[in-house]
Design a protein around this motif. Sequence first.
Motif, PDB file in Angstrom:
ATOM      1  N   GLY A 133     -66.259 -12.877   1.625  1.00  0.00           N
ATOM      2  CA  GLY A 133     -65.926 -13.298   0.216  1.00  0.00           C
ATOM      3  C   GLY A 133     -63.983 -13.215  -0.216  1.00  0.00           C
ATOM      4  N   ALA A 134     -63.393 -13.159   1.474  1.00  0.00           N
ATOM      5  CA  ALA A 134     -62.032 -12.688   1.723  1.00  0.00           C
ATOM      6  C   ALA A 134     -60.953 -13.936   1.592  1.00  0.00           C
ATOM      7  CB  ALA A 134     -62.275 -11.636   2.788  1.00  0.00           C
ATOM      8  N   VAL A 135     -59.903 -13.968   1.133  1.00  0.00           N
ATOM      9  CA  VAL A 135     -58.858 -14.914   1.892  1.00  0.00           C
ATOM     10  C   VAL A 135     -58.997 -15.390   3.327  1.00  0.00           C
ATOM     11  CG1 VAL A 135     -57.345 -16.354   0.976  1.00  0.00           C
ATOM     12  CG2 VAL A 135     -58.853 -15.438  -1.073  1.00  0.00           C
ATOM     13  N   VAL A 136     -58.551 -15.941   3.957  1.00  0.00           N
ATOM     14  CA  VAL A 136     -58.239 -16.157   5.281  1.00  0.00           C
ATOM     15  C   VAL A 136     -56.498 -17.510   5.708  1.00  0.00           C
ATOM     16  CG1 VAL A 136     -58.368 -17.034   7.896  1.00  0.00           C
ATOM     17  CG2 VAL A 136     -60.146 -15.856   5.934  1.00  0.00           C
ATOM     18  N   VAL A 137     -56.118 -16.395   5.616  1.00  0.00           N
ATOM     19  CA  VAL A 137     -54.360 -16.896   5.788  1.00  0.00           C
ATOM     20  C   VAL A 137     -54.033 -17.256   7.585  1.00  0.00           C
ATOM     21  CG1 VAL A 137     -51.479 -17.795   5.373  1.00  0.00           C
ATOM     22  CG2 VAL A 137     -53.692 -16.161   3.827  1.00  0.00           C
ATOM     23  N   LEU A 138     -53.824 -18.788   7.547  1.00  0.00           N
ATOM     24  CA  LEU A 138     -53.345 -18.570   9.150  1.00  0.00           C
ATOM     25  C   LEU A 138     -51.922 -19.079   9.122  1.00  0.00           C
ATOM     26  CD1 LEU A 138     -56.678 -20.905  10.671  1.00  0.00           C
ATOM     27  CD2 LEU A 138     -56.423 -18.432  10.124  1.00  0.00           C
ATOM     28  N   GLY A 139     -51.541 -18.362  10.158  1.00  0.00           N
ATOM     29  CA  GLY A 139     -49.919 -19.315   9.665  1.00  0.00           C
ATOM     30  C   GLY A 139     -49.138 -19.524  11.441  1.00  0.00           C
ATOM     31  N   ARG A 147     -63.875 -21.781   0.903  1.00  0.00           N
ATOM     32  CA  ARG A 147     -61.791 -23.127   0.620  1.00  0.00           C
ATOM     33  C   ARG A 147     -60.968 -21.455   0.487  1.00  0.00           C
ATOM     34  NH1 ARG A 147     -64.042 -26.408  -5.199  1.00  0.00           N
ATOM     35  NH2 ARG A 147     -65.057 -27.941  -3.790  1.00  0.00           N
ATOM     36  N   SER A 148     -60.692 -20.041   0.895  1.00  0.00           N
ATOM     37  CA  SER A 148     -59.955 -19.242   0.625  1.00  0.00           C
ATOM     38  C   SER A 148     -59.233 -19.538   2.229  1.00  0.00           C
ATOM     39  CB  SER A 148     -60.939 -18.376   1.093  1.00  0.00           C
ATOM     40  OG  SER A 148     -61.446 -17.820  -0.470  1.00  0.00           O
ATOM     41  N   THR A 149     -59.837 -20.599   2.732  1.00  0.00           N
ATOM     42  CA  THR A 149     -58.531 -20.671   4.286  1.00  0.00           C
ATOM     43  C   THR A 149     -57.478 -21.440   3.953  1.00  0.00           C
ATOM     44  OG1 THR A 149     -60.797 -20.700   5.867  1.00  0.00           O
ATOM     45  CG2 THR A 149     -58.888 -20.954   6.856  1.00  0.00           C
ATOM     46  N   PHE A 150     -56.195 -20.561   4.222  1.00  0.00           N
ATOM     47  CA  PHE A 150     -55.566 -21.929   4.648  1.00  0.00           C
ATOM     48  C   PHE A 150     -54.820 -21.878   5.341  1.00  0.00           C
ATOM     49  CE2 PHE A 150     -56.070 -20.087   0.425  1.00  0.00           C
ATOM     50  CZ  PHE A 150     -55.682 -21.231  -0.856  1.00  0.00           C
ATOM     51  N   LEU A 151     -53.903 -23.041   5.985  1.00  0.00           N
ATOM     52  CA  LEU A 151     -53.102 -22.969   6.805  1.00  0.00           C
ATOM     53  C   LEU A 151     -51.216 -23.053   6.616  1.00  0.00           C
ATOM     54  CD1 LEU A 151     -52.446 -23.247  10.068  1.00  0.00           C
ATOM     55  CD2 LEU A 151     -52.780 -25.775   9.480  1.00  0.00           C
ATOM     56  N   LEU A 152     -51.395 -22.225   7.220  1.00  0.00           N
ATOM     57  CA  LEU A 152     -49.323 -21.616   6.572  1.00  0.00           C
ATOM     58  C   LEU A 152     -48.369 -22.450   7.705  1.00  0.00           C
ATOM     59  CD1 LEU A 152     -47.663 -20.871   3.760  1.00  0.00           C
ATOM     60  CD2 LEU A 152     -47.443 -18.820   5.161  1.00  0.00           C
ATOM     61  N   HIS A 153     -48.179 -23.707   7.080  1.00  0.00           N
ATOM     62  CA  HIS A 153     -47.407 -23.782   8.674  1.00  0.00           C
ATOM     63  C   HIS A 153     -46.103 -24.381   7.514  1.00  0.00           C
ATOM     64  CE1 HIS A 153     -45.769 -27.922  10.607  1.00  0.00           C
ATOM     65  NE2 HIS A 153     -45.363 -27.070  11.391  1.00  0.00           N
ATOM     66  N   GLY A 154     -45.811 -23.267   8.760  1.00  0.00           N
ATOM     67  CA  GLY A 154     -43.804 -22.628   8.716  1.00  0.00           C
ATOM     68  C   GLY A 154     -42.941 -22.991   9.606  1.00  0.00           C
ATOM     69  N   GLU A 209     -44.762 -21.448  -3.819  1.00  0.00           N
ATOM     70  CA  GLU A 209     -45.318 -22.043  -4.139  1.00  0.00           C
ATOM     71  C   GLU A 209     -47.093 -22.036  -3.438  1.00  0.00           C
ATOM     72  OE1 GLU A 209     -48.486 -25.571  -5.175  1.00  0.00           O
ATOM     73  OE2 GLU A 209     -46.305 -24.266  -6.309  1.00  0.00           O
ATOM     74  N   ALA A 210     -46.621 -21.248  -1.562  1.00  0.00           N
ATOM     75  CA  ALA A 210     -47.626 -21.106  -1.151  1.00  0.00           C
ATOM     76  C   ALA A 210     -48.041 -19.891  -1.986  1.00  0.00           C
ATOM     77  CB  ALA A 210     -47.213 -21.130   0.211  1.00  0.00           C
ATOM     78  N   LEU A 211     -47.550 -18.647  -2.022  1.00  0.00           N
ATOM     79  CA  LEU A 211     -47.515 -17.607  -2.758  1.00  0.00           C
ATOM     80  C   LEU A 211     -49.315 -17.861  -3.594  1.00  0.00           C
ATOM     81  CD1 LEU A 211     -48.544 -14.004  -3.213  1.00  0.00           C
ATOM     82  CD2 LEU A 211     -46.182 -14.834  -4.005  1.00  0.00           C
ATOM     83  N   LYS A 212     -48.401 -18.969  -4.877  1.00  0.00           N
ATOM     84  CA  LYS A 212     -49.279 -18.788  -5.734  1.00  0.00           C
ATOM     85  C   LYS A 212     -50.619 -19.737  -5.847  1.00  0.00           C
ATOM     86  CE  LYS A 212     -49.497 -22.142  -9.754  1.00  0.00           C
ATOM     87  NZ  LYS A 212     -48.374 -23.164 -11.227  1.00  0.00           N
ATOM     88  N   ARG A 213     -50.644 -20.372  -4.567  1.00  0.00           N
ATOM     89  CA  ARG A 213     -52.074 -20.901  -4.781  1.00  0.00           C
ATOM     90  C   ARG A 213     -52.903 -19.275  -3.453  1.00  0.00           C
ATOM     91  NH1 ARG A 213     -51.144 -26.540  -1.511  1.00  0.00           N
ATOM     92  NH2 ARG A 213     -53.803 -26.122  -1.442  1.00  0.00           N
ATOM     93  N   ILE A 214     -52.314 -18.934  -2.680  1.00  0.00           N
ATOM     94  CA  ILE A 214     -53.022 -17.431  -2.099  1.00  0.00           C
ATOM     95  C   ILE A 214     -53.388 -17.196  -3.261  1.00  0.00           C
ATOM     96  CG2 ILE A 214     -52.738 -16.105  -0.598  1.00  0.00           C
ATOM     97  CD1 ILE A 214     -50.244 -17.579   0.808  1.00  0.00           C
TER      98      ILE A 214
END
Length: 396
Positions: free
Chosen positions: A360-366, A223-230, A200-205
């Motif tokens: 225009g890049a997606v950012v993932v904060l893990g 809205r490209s910025t994600f906080l991946l809380h794992g 699900e996380a990968l699908k949204r990214i």
Amino acid sequence: MIARVTLDLTLRKEFDYLIPEELSGQIEVGSRVKVPFGPRQVLGTVTALAELSPQTNLRPVLRVIGKQALLTGKVLALARWVADYYCCPLEIALKSMLPEAVRKEQKGWRERLFVRLLPAPSPPPKLTKRQAEVWQIIQERKEIPLQKLLEAASSTPATVRRLEDLGLVSVRAEISERDPYANEIILPTQSLALNNEQAEALKRIIAALDAAANSQSPTVHRRSTFLLHGVTGSGKTEVYLQAIDHSLQQGHGAIVLVPEISLTPQTVERFKARFGAGPRQTQVAVLHSHLSAGERHDEWHKIRQGRARIVIGARSAVFAPVDPLGLIIVDEEHEHSYKQEDAPRYHARDVAVLRGQSEGAVVVLGSATPSLESFYNAQKGKYALLELPWRADDKK
């Protein structure tokens, strides 16, 4: 045409120089140049081009350093933002984005002599016993560094030069890149199966990557910025790897930030294993302060030339000249080591978010323990929250 130049001197000012006719077409925004400044000659970076200047009696640019502009327009815009937001001169911000080994006037490439086998003439020339032994090694290797050949054959350069005179081999200087991981043997790996939360996380990214690639809307980019809380062991890295695979498929590169240099080798190994072969094969470059000046020079140019589309490094890697950039990953985003203590006192996580928005890049904060700032931004809807509450192997 006028070149506006920021000198490698902390003067908090840009200076106008005339572009002479012989350099017309060679200078662009981001080019490194040598210019006169008082009685001296100094280096600087072209930060703008103009038709006219309010100044008169402009002095000309003396020479252009290198064949390619070192800074892209996007990275230069980022440098201006860093200088303004963190209250430092533009010159200081530019130095953070251009390593010292890259800023130098002299070419930083290491050249080595290589011996290459040529088609043997007919009839073959008569050789001495020593010459025949050396030629036999060259025939087996086809191409070999001169120094290694001399060691293997216990011979001298004079013997090799004689073979060159006879038309059996060629000896020429070639660039030999300094790769900090060149001697490691890394076995390729394949994508792993994901559990429901990872999928699900990968699908949204991936959806965000697709939206960013197909839209120029700033709203989409924010809205490209994600906080991946794992939690620890939840498989965040596998999500990173498969997200990067999708970014490469789109023709875009990726930057992966890690908080500590000690984490870099194991991270590099995992990424080289995944992307060292296969349909998305690319070089993986490394940037951190423990590299030698030569290694840093070669790794940086590998990125700028587009040969390495994945960059792994500590906080300064956020400025890597990846173009086009599709994805930025900040692993362990809560770590305090992302904060630079010297000017410019930037926070790499925040710069990553800003760069993602502007390019225009997606950012993932893990993170397993997100920072209060990031978690607050996720609660307020500024970041999208992705959660991996279970370990990937279902262990407690």
